[in-house]
Design a protein around this motif. Structure first.
Motif, short mmCIF file in Angstrom:
data_model
loop_
_atom_site.label_atom_id
_atom_site.label_comp_id
_atom_site.label_asym_id
_atom_site.label_seq_id
_atom_site.Cartn_x
_atom_site.Cartn_y
_atom_site.Cartn_z
N SER A 190 0.83 -1.20 0.00
CA SER A 190 0.00 0.00 0.00
C SER A 190 0.87 1.25 0.00
O SER A 190 2.05 1.22 0.32
CB SER A 190 -0.96 0.00 1.19
OG SER A 190 -0.21 -0.15 2.35
N GLU B 175 -3.28 6.42 -8.84
CA GLU B 175 -4.13 7.38 -8.13
C GLU B 175 -5.53 7.33 -8.73
O GLU B 175 -6.53 7.28 -8.04
CB GLU B 175 -3.53 8.78 -8.27
CG GLU B 175 -4.30 9.89 -7.57
CD GLU B 175 -4.18 9.85 -6.06
OE1 GLU B 175 -3.36 9.06 -5.55
OE2 GLU B 175 -4.94 10.60 -5.40
N ARG B 176 -5.56 7.33 -10.05
CA ARG B 176 -6.84 7.39 -10.76
C ARG B 176 -7.63 6.10 -10.62
O ARG B 176 -8.85 6.11 -10.75
CB ARG B 176 -6.61 7.74 -12.22
CG ARG B 176 -5.94 9.10 -12.28
CD ARG B 176 -5.97 9.73 -13.58
NE ARG B 176 -5.89 11.18 -13.38
CZ ARG B 176 -6.54 12.05 -14.10
NH1 ARG B 176 -7.34 11.66 -15.05
NH2 ARG B 176 -6.42 13.34 -13.87
N SER B 177 -6.92 4.99 -10.37
CA SER B 177 -7.66 3.73 -10.25
C SER B 177 -7.92 3.37 -8.78
O SER B 177 -8.34 2.26 -8.47
CB SER B 177 -6.89 2.60 -10.94
OG SER B 177 -5.62 2.48 -10.32
N GLY B 178 -7.61 4.32 -7.88
CA GLY B 178 -7.99 4.13 -6.48
C GLY B 178 -6.95 3.42 -5.63
O GLY B 178 -7.19 3.16 -4.44
N HIS B 179 -5.77 3.12 -6.18
CA HIS B 179 -4.75 2.45 -5.38
C HIS B 179 -3.87 3.43 -4.62
O HIS B 179 -3.11 3.03 -3.74
CB HIS B 179 -3.84 1.59 -6.27
CG HIS B 179 -4.52 0.39 -6.82
ND1 HIS B 179 -5.22 0.40 -8.00
CD2 HIS B 179 -4.61 -0.86 -6.34
CE1 HIS B 179 -5.72 -0.80 -8.22
NE2 HIS B 179 -5.37 -1.58 -7.23
N GLY B 180 -3.95 4.69 -5.01
CA GLY B 180 -3.08 5.68 -4.37
C GLY B 180 -1.80 5.83 -5.18
O GLY B 180 -1.12 4.86 -5.47
N THR B 181 -1.48 7.09 -5.52
CA THR B 181 -0.32 7.36 -6.38
C THR B 181 1.00 6.81 -5.80
O THR B 181 1.14 6.68 -4.59
CB THR B 181 -0.17 8.89 -6.58
OG1 THR B 181 1.03 9.15 -7.29
CG2 THR B 181 -0.10 9.64 -5.26
#
Ligand SMILES: Cc1cc2nc3c(=O)[nH]c(=O)nc-3n(C[C@H](O)[C@H](O)[C@H](O)COP(=O)(O)OP(=O)(O)OC[C@H]3O[C@@H](n4cnc5c(N)ncnc54)[C@H](O)[C@@H]3O)c2cc1C
Ligand code: SF4
Length: 498
Positions: free
Chosen positions: A12, A111-117
């Motif tokens: 993460s 970031e855009r797919s929700g995993h965090g940049t």
């Protein structure tokens, strides 16, 4: 696919530890530590190695981020740093103060797919700090010295980046700086808690050790004429930034307790840097014990509110005439300010400065009356339709006004270009309708023979990373022009001989 990468599925996102708000608002020290080595490699390994990396596209200098993340993840730190510094002249600074949420990190597909940049800025900072620590950042030793002389006016990020790239290829470079320290807004403006002054001083020292000359306390147009500079140097690069502060155009702007953002921040920086400042001046420019209202919603306003907190203000309130989503600065900076206790009120436009007559001070306005600010009258606003510039305009809500009491108002309304043709006594210096200098991109050359420009004086108030980009572009343009001139001379010489 490299086995070292794509770890975002199991690993993460993690940013370096930031100091807690209660602790950090007591001092001016930087708030984030660099990563430790293992964390830096692990966080780099989260990168998805996109074929079309949006992080790179949205980075103004075009850093090849996936490449140095991969090298870092594989423990090849020196290669990673070399890759990084070949593209970005000031990575230790951009890694710290780029608004990454709007640039590289905001456009990372994770970031855009929700995993965090991927935490790109923090890796950039850590890599460069490691390089300095390991002694990899040695003074430049150009392969050949060139006799051509370049004068750079202004030692902000644009001027320093250009100086670096020009010296790298052997030009004789002198930077002229009006202030008593080099660094532009990075030294006087951006507070230490965002960018440690020693980081800027270290880079300036390194440039001097690399053969760049720096003349301080020399304002071109006053201490030395622009014409003499052009006569003495083959090329002049103007990188003077923008310092004409916007005003409120309200009665009482010169009263006691009314502070302009730039001198306010500069005083705070000077005290931090250990300069002796008269007690009366210190008191005048300090927010200690006062109820402070900051007007504005950009980076400068955020730096003012957070400086006021650290100086021990009784309360700090930021008034912005648009809504939260329209704030031009970094969201992360706003969040940090809120964590530190700053209160924000949106859709509030100042319409009058409330003042009481003041008997104690000697300060008078033009008509002889002494005033001290005791509040701001504000008009409530609402967001309307989108304007021509694509931004939503704020409209007044009729009949909704209120008075906000305070002891001090800091105006952080932004900056515009000064009238350089007048200041430099050079009417032919080409300007745009906004008063910024007009140049041809990407070479950054103006219509005046041998005169180039870069940074805020070309773009208007912008970002350090854009100043770096334009400084490097200007260096390339200057090199091409000087090489062209040299080639022409050689050809003419050959022609004469034949
Ligand atoms: C308070 C504040 C906070 C900011 N925070 C951020 C941030 O967090 N992140 C970010 O990316 N950007 C930030 N910015 C914007 C950023 O600082 C500027 O975009 C950047 O510094 C512009 O670089 P520059 O080299 O063009 O000009 P400057 O940094 O302004 O440097 C210009 C230099 O030229 C000198 N000069 C001017 N006139 C003359 C003259 N006639 N003769 C000799 N020298 C002269 C000036 O003294 C100055 O040192 C901030 C700006 C402000 C005001
Ligand atoms: S220079 Fe700024 S935008 Fe580019 S990668 Fe570094 S932090 Fe991101």
């Amino acid at each position: 696919m490299r086995p070292s990468m794509h770890k975002f599925v199991d690993l993460s996102q993690h940013f370096p530890d930031a100091r807690k708000a209660v602790e950090r608002k007591q001092d001016f020290l930087e708030i984030d530590a660099p990563f430790d080595k293992r964390d830096c490699e692990r966080q780099s390994s989260r990168c998805e190695q996109c074929a079309v990396p949006f992080c790179q596209t949205f980075c103004p200098v075009g850093n090849d981020i996936p490449d140095w993340l991969m090298l870092c993840a594989e423990g090849e730190w020196r290669d990673a740093w070399e890759r990084l510094s070949a593209i970005n002249a000031l990575p230790e600074i951009c890694g710290r103060i780029c608004p990454q949420d709007r640039l590289c990190e905001g456009n990372c597909v994770l970031e855009r797919s929700g995993h965090g940049t991927v935490t790109i800025g923090a890796v950039e900072k850590t890599l460069t700090e490691h390089a300095f620590h390991e002694g990899w950042v040695q003074p430049l030793r150009p392969r050949r010295e060139r006799s051509a002389k370049v004068a750079i006016v202004g030692s902000g990020p644009a001027g320093l980046s250009a100086a670096l790239r020009l010296r790298e290829v052997g030009y004789q470079v002198r930077v002229f700086e009006a202030q008593d320290r080099a660094g532009g807004l990075m030294i006087y403006g951006i507070p230490n808690f965002k960018l440690d002054k020693h980081v800027v001083e270290r880079r300036v020292r390194w440039l001097q050790e690399s053969g760049v000359d720096v003349t301080l306390n020399c304002r071109i147009g006053k201490d030395k004429s622009f014409a003499s500079l052009r006569a003495e140097y083959d090329v002049v690069l103007i990188a003077t930034g923008v310092y004409d502060a916007r005003t409120l155009s309200l009665e009482g702007e010169e009263g006691e307790g009314m502070l302009a953002a730039f001198p306010y921040l500069k005083h705070s920086d000077r005290i931090y840097l250990g300069d002796s400042v008269e007690a009366q001046e210190q008191q005048r420019w300090s927010a200690a014990g006062r109820r402070v209202v900051v007007l504005g919603g950009g980076d400068t306003a955020m730096d003012c509110v957070r400086t006021a907190q650290r100086q021990g203000a009784k309360s700090v309130l930021c008034l912005y005439r648009r809504d939260r989503d329209s704030m031009p600065g970094s969201r992360r900076e706003v969040q940090k300010a809120e964590e530190e206790g700053v209160v924000f009120r949106f859709l509030m436009r100042p319409t009058a400065l409330l003042q009481r007559k003041q008997a104690r001070t000697k300060k008078t306005t033009a008509n002889g009356t002494v005033f001290e600010v005791e509040g701001v009258r504000v008009q409530k606003m609402r967001m309307g339709a989108k304007g021509k510039d694509g931004r939503t305009t704020a409209l007044p809500v009729e009949g909704e006004e209120e008075e906000v009491p305070c002891d001090c108002v800091i105006k952080a309304l932004g900056f515009e270009a000064e009238d350089l043709p007048a200041l430099f006594d050079e009417p032919a210096l080409p300007t745009t309708e906004w008063g910024t200098l007009r140049v041809e991109k990407p070479d950054m050359q103006s219509a005046l023979e041998g005169v180039f420009a870069a940074g805020d004086i070309v773009r208007g108030a912008s970002l350090v990373v854009w100043a770096v980009r334009e400084g490097m572009d200007a260096a390339r343009g200057i090199d091409a022009a000087l090489e062209g001139r040299a080639a022409k001379k050689t050809n003419e010489g050959q022609h004469d001989v034949s």
